[in-house]
Scaffold this motif. Structure first.
Motif, PDB file in Angstrom:
ATOM      1  N   ASP A   8       0.862  -1.173   0.000  1.00 34.20           N
ATOM      2  CA  ASP A   8       0.000   0.000   0.000  1.00 34.20           C
ATOM      3  C   ASP A   8       0.903   1.228   0.000  1.00 34.20           C
ATOM      4  OD1 ASP A   8      -1.676   2.148   0.646  1.00 34.20           O
ATOM      5  OD2 ASP A   8      -2.972   0.925   1.920  1.00 34.20           O
ATOM      6  N   PRO A   9       0.849   2.079  -1.032  1.00 33.47           N
ATOM      7  CA  PRO A   9       1.782   3.210  -1.117  1.00 33.47           C
ATOM      8  C   PRO A   9       1.594   4.252  -0.012  1.00 33.47           C
ATOM      9  CG  PRO A   9       0.101   3.349  -2.832  1.00 33.47           C
ATOM     10  CD  PRO A   9      -0.056   2.012  -2.193  1.00 33.47           C
ATOM     11  N   ARG A  10       0.506   4.161   0.763  1.00 32.32           N
ATOM     12  CA  ARG A  10       0.283   5.131   1.849  1.00 32.32           C
ATOM     13  C   ARG A  10       1.160   4.847   3.065  1.00 32.32           C
ATOM     14  NH1 ARG A  10      -5.830   4.374   3.104  1.00 32.32           N
ATOM     15  NH2 ARG A  10      -5.109   2.200   2.852  1.00 32.32           N
ATOM     16  N   TYR A  11       1.739   3.643   3.153  1.00 29.09           N
ATOM     17  CA  TYR A  11       2.465   3.242   4.348  1.00 29.09           C
ATOM     18  C   TYR A  11       3.881   2.795   3.993  1.00 29.09           C
ATOM     19  CZ  TYR A  11      -2.331   2.979   6.063  1.00 29.09           C
ATOM     20  OH  TYR A  11      -3.629   3.278   6.384  1.00 29.09           O
ATOM     21  N   PRO A  12       4.831   2.947   4.935  1.00 31.61           N
ATOM     22  CA  PRO A  12       6.187   2.459   4.702  1.00 31.61           C
ATOM     23  C   PRO A  12       6.354   0.970   4.990  1.00 31.61           C
ATOM     24  CG  PRO A  12       6.094   3.591   6.801  1.00 31.61           C
ATOM     25  CD  PRO A  12       4.720   3.717   6.192  1.00 31.61           C
ATOM     26  N   PHE A  13       5.258   0.296   5.379  1.00 21.81           N
ATOM     27  CA  PHE A  13       5.309  -1.135   5.656  1.00 21.81           C
ATOM     28  C   PHE A  13       4.982  -1.911   4.380  1.00 21.81           C
ATOM     29  CE2 PHE A  13       3.526   1.100   9.428  1.00 21.81           C
ATOM     30  CZ  PHE A  13       4.662   1.044  10.220  1.00 21.81           C
ATOM     31  N   LEU A  14       5.512  -3.120   4.262  1.00 24.99           N
ATOM     32  CA  LEU A  14       5.374  -3.884   3.022  1.00 24.99           C
ATOM     33  C   LEU A  14       4.251  -4.908   3.068  1.00 24.99           C
ATOM     34  CD1 LEU A  14       9.143  -4.400   2.136  1.00 24.99           C
ATOM     35  CD2 LEU A  14       7.554  -2.685   1.261  1.00 24.99           C
ATOM     36  N   GLY A  15       3.557  -5.030   4.192  1.00 26.21           N
ATOM     37  CA  GLY A  15       2.459  -5.982   4.284  1.00 26.21           C
ATOM     38  C   GLY A  15       2.945  -7.377   4.646  1.00 26.21           C
ATOM     39  N   VAL A  16       2.005  -8.228   4.997  1.00 30.38           N
ATOM     40  CA  VAL A  16       2.336  -9.615   5.372  1.00 30.38           C
ATOM     41  C   VAL A  16       2.890 -10.348   4.161  1.00 30.38           C
ATOM     42  CG1 VAL A  16       1.372 -11.821   6.117  1.00 30.38           C
ATOM     43  CG2 VAL A  16       0.668  -9.699   7.253  1.00 30.38           C
ATOM     44  N   HIS A  17       4.075 -10.940   4.319  1.00 30.83           N
ATOM     45  CA  HIS A  17       4.708 -11.665   3.223  1.00 30.83           C
ATOM     46  C   HIS A  17       5.305 -12.969   3.736  1.00 30.83           C
ATOM     47  CE1 HIS A  17       7.328  -8.344   4.710  1.00 30.83           C
ATOM     48  NE2 HIS A  17       8.231  -9.296   4.817  1.00 30.83           N
ATOM     49  N   LEU A  18       5.775 -13.778   2.822  1.00 25.17           N
ATOM     50  CA  LEU A  18       6.373 -15.070   3.161  1.00 25.17           C
ATOM     51  C   LEU A  18       7.861 -14.983   2.850  1.00 25.17           C
ATOM     52  CD1 LEU A  18       3.349 -15.848   1.629  1.00 25.17           C
ATOM     53  CD2 LEU A  18       3.940 -17.921   2.884  1.00 25.17           C
ATOM     54  N   THR A  19       8.660 -15.276   3.860  1.00 24.46           N
ATOM     55  CA  THR A  19      10.096 -15.024   3.783  1.00 24.46           C
ATOM     56  C   THR A  19      10.887 -16.251   4.195  1.00 24.46           C
ATOM     57  OG1 THR A  19       9.662 -12.730   4.445  1.00 24.46           O
ATOM     58  CG2 THR A  19      11.942 -13.498   4.541  1.00 24.46           C
ATOM     59  N   ARG A  20      11.643 -16.806   3.257  1.00 24.41           N
ATOM     60  CA  ARG A  20      12.581 -17.875   3.633  1.00 24.41           C
ATOM     61  C   ARG A  20      13.797 -17.243   4.290  1.00 24.41           C
ATOM     62  NH1 ARG A  20      13.424 -23.065   3.195  1.00 24.41           N
ATOM     63  NH2 ARG A  20      11.473 -23.323   2.064  1.00 24.41           N
ATOM     64  N   ARG A  21      14.178 -17.781   5.437  1.00 28.24           N
ATOM     65  CA  ARG A  21      15.327 -17.260   6.179  1.00 28.24           C
ATOM     66  C   ARG A  21      16.570 -18.094   5.902  1.00 28.24           C
ATOM     67  NH1 ARG A  21      15.018 -14.231  10.773  1.00 28.24           N
ATOM     68  NH2 ARG A  21      16.419 -15.681  11.823  1.00 28.24           N
ATOM     69  N   ILE A  22      17.692 -17.566   6.305  1.00 29.40           N
ATOM     70  CA  ILE A  22      18.961 -18.223   6.047  1.00 29.40           C
ATOM     71  C   ILE A  22      19.073 -19.560   6.773  1.00 29.40           C
ATOM     72  CG2 ILE A  22      20.379 -17.269   7.923  1.00 29.40           C
ATOM     73  CD1 ILE A  22      21.347 -17.247   4.185  1.00 29.40           C
ATOM     74  N   ASP A  23      18.297 -19.737   7.865  1.00 27.75           N
ATOM     75  CA  ASP A  23      18.323 -21.000   8.606  1.00 27.75           C
ATOM     76  C   ASP A  23      17.292 -22.011   8.083  1.00 27.75           C
ATOM     77  OD1 ASP A  23      15.968 -19.872   9.461  1.00 27.75           O
ATOM     78  OD2 ASP A  23      16.516 -19.748  11.576  1.00 27.75           O
ATOM     79  N   GLY A  24      16.586 -21.675   6.987  1.00 26.33           N
ATOM     80  CA  GLY A  24      15.610 -22.584   6.399  1.00 26.33           C
ATOM     81  C   GLY A  24      14.196 -22.373   6.880  1.00 26.33           C
ATOM     82  N   GLU A  25      14.015 -21.603   7.944  1.00 25.35           N
ATOM     83  CA  GLU A  25      12.675 -21.295   8.422  1.00 25.35           C
ATOM     84  C   GLU A  25      11.983 -20.358   7.434  1.00 25.35           C
ATOM     85  OE1 GLU A  25      10.977 -20.479  12.805  1.00 25.35           O
ATOM     86  OE2 GLU A  25      12.261 -18.868  12.081  1.00 25.35           O
ATOM     87  N   VAL A  26      10.653 -20.471   7.338  1.00 24.19           N
ATOM     88  CA  VAL A  26       9.876 -19.570   6.494  1.00 24.19           C
ATOM     89  C   VAL A  26       8.907 -18.798   7.382  1.00 24.19           C
ATOM     90  CG1 VAL A  26       8.235 -19.366   4.581  1.00 24.19           C
ATOM     91  CG2 VAL A  26      10.058 -21.087   4.488  1.00 24.19           C
TER      92      VAL A  26
END
Length: 396
Positions: free
Chosen positions: A244-262
Motif C-alpha cells: 500500500d503506497p500510503r504506508y512504509p510497511f510492506l504488508g504480510v509476506h512469506l520469507t525464507r530465512r537463512i536457517d531454512g525457516e519460512v
C-alpha cells in the motif's frame, strides 16, 4: 579524533568501523544490552533488499543499492551466510497490476539488476505453489545472517583499536566547549564527537542533548508466524504483496530465512512501549510520551480504521493465514506456528506523517540517526560511509 557511538546494532557498529578504518578515529560503542544486535538487527527477517521500492534519488534508494554491493562483498570475505533466493512481488488481482508496473519501473530506475515482469504462468515457474495475476521478479534479492554481520563488525571495531562497551546504558549527555561528555553505566567518557544510532532509544538520547527536533520515534511491533514441517517447502524464496503506497510497511509476506525457516508476517501494530515485543510489554511513561506527541495523535486520527484492523489481526492467526493463502492457497491453519517478532523504530513528524527516507540530523557535536528502518540492515555499510563522510559529522 575520539568518537563515541551510541547503539551496538548493525548501523552503529558499521559507523564505528567506518570511522576507525577511514578516519583513524579512536572509537567507543556504547549499548545498554549485554550483546550486540539485540533489537532491530536481531529481530528482522534477514532480507537483503535489492532496492525495488524506494523513490529514485532518495537516500534509501542510493544507499540500499550501494549497501547491497558492500554487504555481499563483506559476507563473502568473512564467510557469513548470504543467499540470493530471489523475490516475487505478486499482484493478487488485476486491480493491483498498475501499481506492480510502477514498482518495476522504479526498480529499473534504481538500477536493480534482473528485474522481470511475469504473468500468472511465469510467476509459478519461480514459485510453483504461488498464485496471482502477475508479479515482478527480483532475482538478486537475498537473505543473510544480520546478527552474524553485527558480531563481525564488532570484532572489526576491536581489531582497529576501538571498544564495544556492552551493559553501558547512556544516562546523560552534555556538550562542552571542547567535546561531548557521556555518562554510561558507572563511567563518564569524553569524546570529540558523538554519533547516535540508538534506534528505539533515539528520542531518549535526543532529549539529553536538547535536540528533540520535529520528529519522534513511534514503535510498531511486527508479529510473525513460521511455517511448520513440510509447509516450508511451499515457498522457495520470498513472496511479497503489492504494498500500500500510503504506508512504509510492506504488508504480510512469506520469507525464507537463512536457517531454512519460512516466516509469515509481519503485521504492524503500535507497541505499548519502545521495546514492546508483546501486548504484555507496557511502559506507561514511554507510552505517555508517545501519545503526547501531536504527530502520534494525528497519525491515529488519519489511520484509525487500519489500526483497528491490525490490532484485531494481532489477536490470532486467522488474519495471517488469510493474507498468506491469498498467495499460497495450499496453506492451512495447522501450518502456522507463532514465533518471535520485532519492533520497528518509525519516525513520525508533527503532521502525523511517517518518514519514509533515512534521516540524519547534526546538533553541534552530536549526530543523530533519526530514521533508519528497513532497509537499514541492507544499507548499513553504505549508511556508515554516508554518515562518516558528512563534513558536519567528523570535522576536527
Amino acid at each position: 579524533m575520539n568518537v563515541g557511538v551510541v547503539g551496538a546494532g548493525i548501523v552503529g557498529l558499521a559507523v564505528a568501523r567506518e570511522a576507525a578504518l577511514t578516519r583513524g578515529a579512536r572509537v567507543t560503542v556504547l549499548d545498554k544490552e549485554d550483546r550486540v544486535g539485540a533489537h532491530q538487527t536481531g529481530h528482522n527477517s534477514g532480507v537483503v533488499h535489492a532496492g525495488i521500492y524506494y523513490r529514485p534519488g532518495s537516500l534509501k534508494a542510493t544507499l540500499c543499492r550501494e549497501g547491497v554491493a558492500l554487504l555481499r562483498q563483506y559476507c563473502a570475505e568473512h564467510r557469513i551466510p548470504y543467499d540470493e533466493v530471489g523475490k516475487l512481488v505478486v499482484a493478487a488481482t488485476a486491480a493491483e497490476r498498475p501499481e506492480l508496473r510502477r514498482i518495476a519501473e522504479r526498480a529499473r530506475a534504481n538500477g536493480v539488476p534482473g528485474i522481470a515482469e511475469l504473468d500468472a504462468l511465469g510467476l509459478r515457474e519461480i514459485e510453483p505453489h504461488t498464485v496471482g495475476t502477475g508479479a515482478v521478479h527480483s532475482p538478486r534479492t537475498a537473505i543473510a545472517d544480520f546478527p552474524a554481520v553485527a558480531r563481525r563488525l564488532a570484532a572489526d571495531v576491536a581489531e582497529n583499536g576501538g571498544s564495544v562497551l556492552l551493559s553501558h546504558p547512556v544516562r546523560a549527555v552534555r556538550e562542552t566547549a571542547s567535546g561531548v561528555k557521556v555518562r554510561a553505566g558507572e563511567r563518564t567518557l569524553s569524546f570529540d564527537r558523538l554519533i547516535v544510532c540508538a534506534g528505539l532509544g533515539t528520542d531518549t538520547v535526543a532529549r539529553m542533548v536538547k535536540a528533540t527536533g520535529d520528529v519522534r520515534i513511534v514503535p510498531f511491533r511486527g508479529e510473525y508466524y513460521a511455517l511448520a514441517g513440510a509447509a516450508r517447502d511451499l515457498v522457495r524464496g520470498l513472496v511479497y504483496p503489492v504494498p500500500d503506497p500510503r504506508y512504509p510497511f510492506l504488508g504480510v509476506h512469506l520469507t525464507r530465512r537463512i536457517d531454512g525457516e519460512v516466516l509469515v508476517g509481519p503485521n504492524a501494530v503500535m507497541a505499548l512501549a519502545l521495546e514492546g515485543y508483546s501486548w504484555r510489554d507496557v511502559d506507561l511513561a514511554e507510552l505517555g510520551r508517545i501519545l503526547a506527541w501531536r504527530g502520534t495523535r494525528r497519525l491515529a486520527a488519519r489511520h484509525w480504521l487500519t489500526g483497528i484492523r491490525e490490532v484485531a489481526g494481532s489477536m490470532g492467526r486467522r488474519s495471517f493465514l488469510r493474507a498468506a493463502r491469498r498467495y499460497v492457497p495450499a496453506l492451512t491453519s495447522a501450518d502456522l506456528v507463532r514465533t518471535t517478532g520485532g519492533v520497528r523504530a518509525q519516525a513520525v513528524d508533527a503532521s502525523g506523517g511517517m518518514l519514509d527516507d533515512f534521516a540524519i540530523d547534526v546538533h553541534g557535536r552530536v549526530a543523530l540517526v533519526r530514521n533508519a528502518p528497513s532497509p537499514a540492515a541492507t544499507s548499513s555499510l553504505a549508511i556508515a560511509r554516508h554518515i562518516v563522510g558528512l563534513a558536519s559529522v567528523l570535522t576536527s
